[in-house]
Structures are given as C-alpha cells and as structure tokens.
Design a protein around this motif. Structure first.
Motif: not given
Length: 556
Positions: A245-249
């Motif tokens: 859920d990391y926004d840059l993943y």
C-alpha cells in the motif's frame, strides 16, 4: 575434551547457533544420528519424507528468518536427493549448510555401496564445498562453512564427511561463532557519479531485487524512495521488500509484472537496480530493457555487474550500507510530474480484476486469503500460474513473508519450504499455495507436517492441467496441448485424511471465505482443493524474448 567426529559436528553446529536440522538417516550417517540422540535437548532434528524435502525445508527456514538453514543426508542417493534443493538455494542466494555422509576414506573412489562424489556433483551449485578427511579439521570446516554461506552474496555450502571421520576421536576446541567477512569498500568515485546521476534524473525508478531482503535493507529502501520521491518496482525475489500500500510502489516488474511497472521501464530516464540480477524474466529482451535510460546497479556480487544488462554506473557493496550513505548525502527531492504520470497510467491500466461470477477465480483466492490472515502470514508457493497469481495479487507488507523458488523454478519446492518456515515461525500462519502439478511432486511431505504437528494450510489451485506450460501452449504453440492435460484423479480431501490431516474443498466463489476460515482454524495440516478453470490464464504477460512494448494485457 576428547570427542568423536559426530559429537564434534553436533557441538560445532550448536556453537554456530543452529537449533534445527532437517534430514533423513542412513548408513553413512549413523554415527551422526547417534550424536543427535545424545543432544536431542539442544538441537531439534526433523525427519522429512525425502531428502529433497529436507533441503527445501532448510531453505524455507532460512528465507523466513535470515538464519542459516541446515540439512543432513546419507551418502549416495541420500546426497544426490539434496541436489535440487541445493541448486534452488544457490540460484536465489539463500544461506544453507548441507551435510552429507560418505563411505569411509579407504572406500572412496572404489564404486562402493552408496558412494557418490557429491562434492564434484555440487561444485557448480554451491558457493564452496568441503570433503573432511581428517577429524581434526571438522570443527574448523563447520565454522568456515557458516562464514562462507553468510558472507557477501549468500548461498549454500556443502560439507561431505566420510564415515570413519565421524567415528574418529580428537580433542575438541570450541571456536567462536562465525563472523561475516568484511563488506567490500565502496568506490567513492563511482558513488559520487551515482549521486550526480540521481540528482539529474527527471523520471527515475528503483528496481529492487532479493538482495534488498538478504541485506535487511527494506527500511532503508523505503526511506530512500520517500526521501527522493522515486517509485519502486520489485522482481519476484524482491517481493515483500516494499509494503503493497506504499503510494510509490508499482508492483512486480517483468514477464508477469504490472502494466505500470513495465510502462515505467519503457519511459524512465534512470533505473536504480538494487540487489537484482536482470534475469530473463525481468529483461526478456536485454537490448531493449531500459535502453533509453541510464542504469545504476548496486550489488554485493561484482560478477553480476553488466552480466545480463549493461550498466552505466555500478557500485559493489552492501545494499543497506549504500542506501544509508545515499540518504545521508542527498537532499529531499520531488518528481511530481513523473509520479503523477505513473499514477494516472495505473488508474487506466491495472491488473485484471476478478471476474465476479460464480466460478472460483484464483485472484479472489489471493485477495480473500490476505483479508483473512492479514500481514502476519508467511506465504510459500510452488511454481506455476498459482505462483504468479500470488506474486501479482497477494498484498505483502512484511519482509520475508513470501517464499518461492524464483531462480530455479522448482516445482515441488513449496511443501518442504512451508514446513521449514512453520518450524522457524510457529506463531505465524503459514500457507502453501500450490498447483496440482507441483503438489504431486512432493506431496509426501504432508506426512512430515502431520508428524511434526504443523498446522500448515495448503491451497491447491486444481485445474487438472499443468497450467503455466499449457498457457504457453495456448499463446505460443497454437493450442497444441502436448502432455499438459494430465487430468489427475487424486481426491485431495481423502488424501489429506489418509495422511492424518484435514481436507476441504472450494467449488464455487461462495465457498472461498468460509472454507478458508475453517482451514486456517485447523489444528492439523489442512489441504484445500480449489477447483480452478483450466483455461484461466495469468495476465499480463510479456512473451519470452520480448520487451514491455509487447505486453499482452488481457486474454481473449
């Protein structure tokens, strides 16, 4: 204090912090098993159903903990049965010490009963191997094996011990626990060059591999990505190094990677590869991969630099150390236009959604499983379509929570690996996701799981065919299904019960959640037979030898 070779071996293993050994007894290791009997309070030995299962269990133990896994087998066929497991660990850089017995010294080279040159056989698939012909050398060799297995690029080491050495007496001198060798010194000039390339980049991306997890650099990777506002994609070995859920993943890269990760590879101006090997499943067309980008490669192994894809800047060293040093030197940066472009692309072209009909959709199995077990679970897989579905859809949050044979692609790996992971992590849920083809290869290890009272859940994606090979026949061989429609008649529910476990079945979409909950509450190993349509394929897919430009997003 005088000890025989077997007692020295066990004491040396205990001195190196070993608490568990996976193995199978035999004539050439009888003395070792006698010593294990004496030290049963200090070291736990698990008898697997097959030596290959022991090697995979040691591997799963190592992957899930970061410790060194240990397996033990007798000479001849016992030793050769370890080979696939050793090769699996070698391809994925997993620290395993494999110990084999052999015939006595005076019978070596005489084609003796159950004799084989296991050191010669395993030379290409170990970091190093030893034949211990003098008992005085044994304690030193054990310590050395752990040093080698855990230093630099980690990997398996084999120790072969003739039977007479296991019986010979000598003085035992306790040696300290192994110390990892000093890491290579980072080249300052190349480091500065890398910093400048990162400063200049407008559309950078990070390609994270298994080396990030191996070097315990997951926190540093996340901090670096946030600090520099650089999106991250992972190889299959790198999965779980970044929270889903990391926004840059961006997700997984490569053949079955997400559309956005492969789009980023085509449009980036800088690829920062960390602990990755640019395998053919990531860079199918090596000449096209990132051809418009500058490539920086951080890796502990100098032999990986430009082996598959030519790199512009390389730094040989430990990923954690390099990332820490980078963070300290770099000012906080933003790449808003680039990250907004990727987010917009992802909104338009994401992974295919579950169908939503009454059939069992493997994507639903992955998503529902995560919803039930949460972040604490360890997911082991075999190799095939089910492996790719879990890599694409399961939402990993913790490092070392995904265990799979990524380099060698070993069908039958999962059962032993799940056992090793559960032994090492008794309080965490361990789920094996397998296919009916893979499960048939080493289903005998169900007996081990039952005997050891390990409540592992085994989800079998049962489509009665060899799914991934059949998918290739569909796409690239004009539907010529040669020997992939195997149509096994195995009743997995009865099979589970015959082993002493529990068996359940998922036939429809409505069955998924209640059956999974029942399986996960089981106190014994539980097999869940999941009925999957044989024509379900894994998308997206980049055809072999092609680039991201040739990605097939959806099936017909």
């Amino acid at each position: 204090m005088k000890m025989n070779g077997s007692q020295i071996l066990i004491q040396a293993l205990i001195d190196q912090g070993v608490d568990t050994i996976f193995g199978y007894p035999g004539g050439s290791v009888l003395n070792i098993y006698d010593a294990l009997y004496e030290r049963s309070d200090d070291i736990h030995h698990i008898v697997t159903s097959h030596e290959q299962g022991a090697a995979h269990a040691a591997d799963g133990y190592a992957r899930s903990t970061g410790k060194t896994g240990v397996c033990l087998a007798t000479s001849g066929p016992g030793a050769t049965n370890l080979v696939t497991g050793i090769a699996t660990a070698y391809m994925d850089s997993i620290p395993v010490v494999a110990i084999t017995g052999n015939v006595p010294n005076d019978l070596l080279g005489r084609d003796s009963f159950q004799e084989v040159n296991i050191a010669g056989i395993t030379m290409p698939i170990t970091k190093h191997n030893f034949i211990v012909q003098n008992v005085e050398d044994l304690a030193y060799v054990v310590r050395k094996a752990f040093v080698i297995a855990n230093s630099g690029r980690k990997g398996p080491v084999l120790i072969d011990i003739p039977k007479d050495v296991t019986a010979a007496l000598t003085e035992y001198v306790k040696l300290p626990r192994y110390r990892i060798r000093k890491l290579p010194k980072v080249d300052d000039a190349k480091f500065e060059e890398a910093l400048e390339a990162i400063r200049q980049a407008k559309r950078p991306m990070i390609y994270a591999g298994g080396g990030v997890i191996s070097s315990n650099a997951t926190r540093e990777l996340l901090k670096f990505s946030k600090h520099m506002d650089i999106p991250v994609c992972c190889s299959m070995m790198g999965l779980s190094s970044v929270p889903y859920d990391y926004d840059l993943y961006l997700g997984m890269i490569g053949m079955h990677g997400t559309p956005v990760s492969n789009y980023a590879t085509l449009n980036t101006d800088l690829i920062i590869a960390i602990g990755a090997r640019f395998s053919d499943r990531v860079a199918g067309n090596r000449k096209e991969f990132g051809k418009d980008a500058k490539i920086i490669h951080f890796d502990i192994d100098a032999s990986e630099i430009s082996k598959n894809v030519a790199t512009d800047i390389s730094i040989v060293g430990d990923a954690r150390y390099i990332l820490k040093k980078m963070i300290a030197r770099m000012p906080e940066t933003k790449h808003k236009e680039w990250t907004d472009t990727l987010k917009a692309f992802k909104d338009k072209k994401d992974l295919p959604k579950p169908r939503g009909d009454d059939k069992v959709d493997p994507r639903d199995l992955a998503l529902t499983l995560h919803n039930i077990v949460g972040e604490d679970a360890i997911i082991a897989t075999d190799v095939g379509q089910h492996q790719m579905i879990m890599a694409q859809y399961y939402q990993f949050s913790r490092p070392r929570s995904f265990i799979s044979s990524c380099g060698l692609g070993t069908m039958g790996y999962g059962m032993g690996a799940a056992i090793g992971a559960k032994v090492a992590n008794p309080h965490r849920p361990v789920i094996l996701v397998s296919g009916d083809g893979s499960f048939h290869m080493n289903m005998n290890e169900m007996a081990t799981a039952v005997s050891e009272q390990l409540p592992i859940v085994i989800l079998i994606f049962n489509n009665t065919v060899l799914g991934m090979v059949r998918q290739w026949q569909t796409l690239f061989y004009d539907h010529r299904y040669s020997n992939t429609s195997i149509e096994r008649k195995t009743d997995y529910v009865k099979l589970a019960e015959a082993f002493g476990g529990k068996g359940l079945r998922i036939k429809t979409h409505q069955d998924i959640e209640p059956v999974m909950k029942e399986a996960l509450s089981s106190k014994v190993p539980c097999i869940v037979d999941c009925w999957i349509d044989k024509d379900d394929c894994v998308y997206p897919i980049i055809p072999p030898g092609k680039s991201g430009k040739d990605i097939i997003l959806y099936g017909n």
